[in-house]
Scaffold this motif. Structure first.
Motif, short mmCIF file in Angstrom:
data_model
loop_
_atom_site.label_atom_id
_atom_site.label_comp_id
_atom_site.label_asym_id
_atom_site.label_seq_id
_atom_site.Cartn_x
_atom_site.Cartn_y
_atom_site.Cartn_z
N ARG A 132 -6.01 53.72 17.53
CA ARG A 132 -6.98 53.71 16.42
C ARG A 132 -7.71 55.04 16.29
O ARG A 132 -7.97 55.51 15.17
CB ARG A 132 -7.99 52.59 16.61
N ASP A 133 -8.03 55.66 17.40
CA ASP A 133 -8.86 56.86 17.36
C ASP A 133 -8.09 58.10 16.93
O ASP A 133 -8.55 58.86 16.06
CB ASP A 133 -9.51 57.11 18.73
N ALA A 181 4.71 53.92 28.71
CA ALA A 181 4.66 54.40 27.32
C ALA A 181 3.38 53.92 26.63
O ALA A 181 2.71 54.69 25.93
CB ALA A 181 5.90 53.91 26.57
N PHE A 182 3.03 52.66 26.82
CA PHE A 182 1.80 52.13 26.21
C PHE A 182 0.56 52.77 26.82
O PHE A 182 -0.42 53.03 26.12
CB PHE A 182 1.75 50.61 26.35
N GLN A 183 0.60 53.01 28.12
CA GLN A 183 -0.55 53.62 28.77
C GLN A 183 -0.80 55.02 28.22
O GLN A 183 -1.94 55.46 28.09
CB GLN A 183 -0.33 53.68 30.29
N ASN A 187 -4.31 56.00 26.63
CA ASN A 187 -5.05 57.14 27.18
C ASN A 187 -5.33 58.23 26.14
O ASN A 187 -6.02 59.21 26.43
CB ASN A 187 -4.29 57.76 28.35
N GLY A 188 -4.75 58.05 24.96
CA GLY A 188 -4.97 59.03 23.90
C GLY A 188 -4.10 60.26 23.97
O GLY A 188 -4.37 61.27 23.32
N ASN A 189 -2.99 60.17 24.74
CA ASN A 189 -2.08 61.32 24.87
C ASN A 189 -0.93 61.28 23.88
O ASN A 189 -0.14 62.22 23.80
CB ASN A 189 -1.52 61.38 26.29
N ASN A 209 -9.35 46.77 20.19
CA ASN A 209 -10.33 47.83 19.94
C ASN A 209 -9.70 49.22 20.02
O ASN A 209 -10.31 50.21 19.58
CB ASN A 209 -11.49 47.73 20.92
N LYS A 210 -8.47 49.30 20.57
CA LYS A 210 -7.83 50.60 20.74
C LYS A 210 -6.53 50.76 19.94
O LYS A 210 -6.16 51.86 19.56
CB LYS A 210 -7.53 50.85 22.22
N LEU A 211 -5.83 49.64 19.73
CA LEU A 211 -4.53 49.70 19.08
C LEU A 211 -4.50 48.93 17.77
O LEU A 211 -5.24 47.96 17.59
CB LEU A 211 -3.44 49.14 20.01
#
Length: 273
Positions: A132-133, A181-183, A187-189, A209-211
Motif C-alpha cells: 500500500r505504501d 517473496a512476500f516478506q 518490508n517495502g523492498n 493494513n500493508k497489502l
C-alpha cells in the motif's frame, strides 16, 4: 529360388526358439510394480502455503499433503515426503529421487517436454498483491509494467513466466519460496509480489493494513497435475483413475475448499511461511 526359400525356412527354424524366448522373457519392472513391492509411495514436493507447509510441530500439512496421504491410503501404501527446492524438483524426479511430484505444479508445454502429466486435480491461478505504501495506489497492468517497479516472485515457478508476460519492463527479484517473496514486499523492498492463488488473497486479508489487490481478475489460470517420468503409462493410468474417483465423490473439492477458501488451518502453521 527353391534353394533360397529352403535356406530361409532353415534360418527361421533356428531363430524361432530365440524369438519365442525373447517374447516370453520378463520385462524390466515398472515403477508401479516397484512401488507395490516397496510398499511406499515417494512424493516430491516444495513447501508453499497452502499447498504444503510445516505446522508448529514441524510436520507437513496442506492440500498436497492431504492428497498424497489419501492416495497412498487408498492404495494400501505408506507415503514418504521428500521436500525439494522448486527449481530442482523436476531434475530430482528424473534422477529417481522419488516416484511422483505432487506439488501444485501447473501443466505447461515446456515442463511436458521433461515429464508426463496426469489429468488436472486442481485449478488455481496467479494473482498480484501490492504494498500500500510504496505501490502508490497502482491499479492497472501498465502501472506495474514499469522499470521503476520491482516484483518479487518464487524462483522457477509459473509466476516467473506470468510476470515476464504481463510486466516485461519491471525488475524481477526471485526467491526460493513464497514466504521470502512476500516478506520482501511487506518490508517495502519491492512494490508487489506474484504468487499462486489463494496466497495473495489470504495475505491481503492477514495484512490488510500493508497489502492490497490491484486487480479483481487473476492474471492467469493454472491446471495442476501430478508429474511422473516419461513412459510410465501404468502409473499414469493408476493416478488418473484415482483423480477421477476422488473428483466424482467430491473429496478433492472438499479438501481444496478447506485449504483455499478458508483460514481455519492458519493457527496450525509455523511462523515464517
Amino acid at each position: 529360388m527353391k534353394k533360397f526359400l529352403l535356406m530361409m525356412v532353415a534360418i527361421t527354424s533356428l531363430l524361432a526358439p530365440t524369438l519365442a524366448s525373447a517374447a516370453n522373457s520378463p520385462s524390466e519392472k515398472s515403477t508401479l510394480t516397484e512401488i507395490k513391492e516397496r510398499g511406499t509411495l515417494r512424493v516430491g514436493l516444495s513447501t508453499f502455503v497452502p499447498w504444503a507447509m510445516r505446522d508448529k510441530q514441524g510436520e507437513l500439512i496442506g492440500f498436497e499433503v492431504d492428497v498424497a496421504r489419501r492416495l497412498a491410503k487408498d492404495a494400501g501404501l505408506k507415503v514418504e515426503f521428500i521436500p525439494t527446492a522448486w527449481d530442482g524438483i523436476i531434475p530430482a524426479l528424473l534422477a529417481g529421487k522419488f516416484d511422483v511430484i505432487i506439488g501444485g505444479m501447473s501443466i505447461t508445454p515446456e515442463r511436458n517436454m521433461s515429464v508426463l502429466f496426469t489429468t488436472p486435480y486442481a485449478h488455481s491461478g496467479v494473482q498480484l498483491a501490492a504494498n500500500r505504501d510504496i505501490a502508490g495506489g497502482k491499479t492497472t497492468l501498465d502501472d506495474f509494467n514499469n522499470r521503476s517497479v520491482t516484483l518479487a516472485v518464487r524462483r522457477g515457478a509459473f509466476t516467473v513466466q506470468t510476470a515476464k508476460k504481463y510486466f516485461p519492463k519491471a525488475q524481477l527479484r526471485q526467491f526460493d519460496d513464497d514466504a521470502q517473496a512476500f516478506q520482501e514486499v511487506l518490508n517495502g523492498n519491492a512494490q508487489a509480489v506474484l504468487a499462486s492463488s489463494p496466497k495473495p488473497e489470504q495475505m491481503t486479508i492477514q495484512y490488510g493494513n500493508k497489502l492490497y489487490l490491484p486487480f479483481t481478475e487473476r492474471l492467469s489460470r493454472g491446471s495442476e497435475a501430478f508429474a511422473i517420468r516419461h513412459g510410465e503409462f501404468d502409473l499414469l493410468n493408476f493416478f488418473n483413475n484415482w483423480i477421477l474417483l476422488r473428483n466424482e465423490d467430491g473429496w478433492l473439492k472438499e479438501r481444496h475448499d478447506f485449504w483455499f477458501t478458508t483460514l481455519d488451518w492458519q493457527d496450525q502453521v509455523a511462523e515464517g511461511q
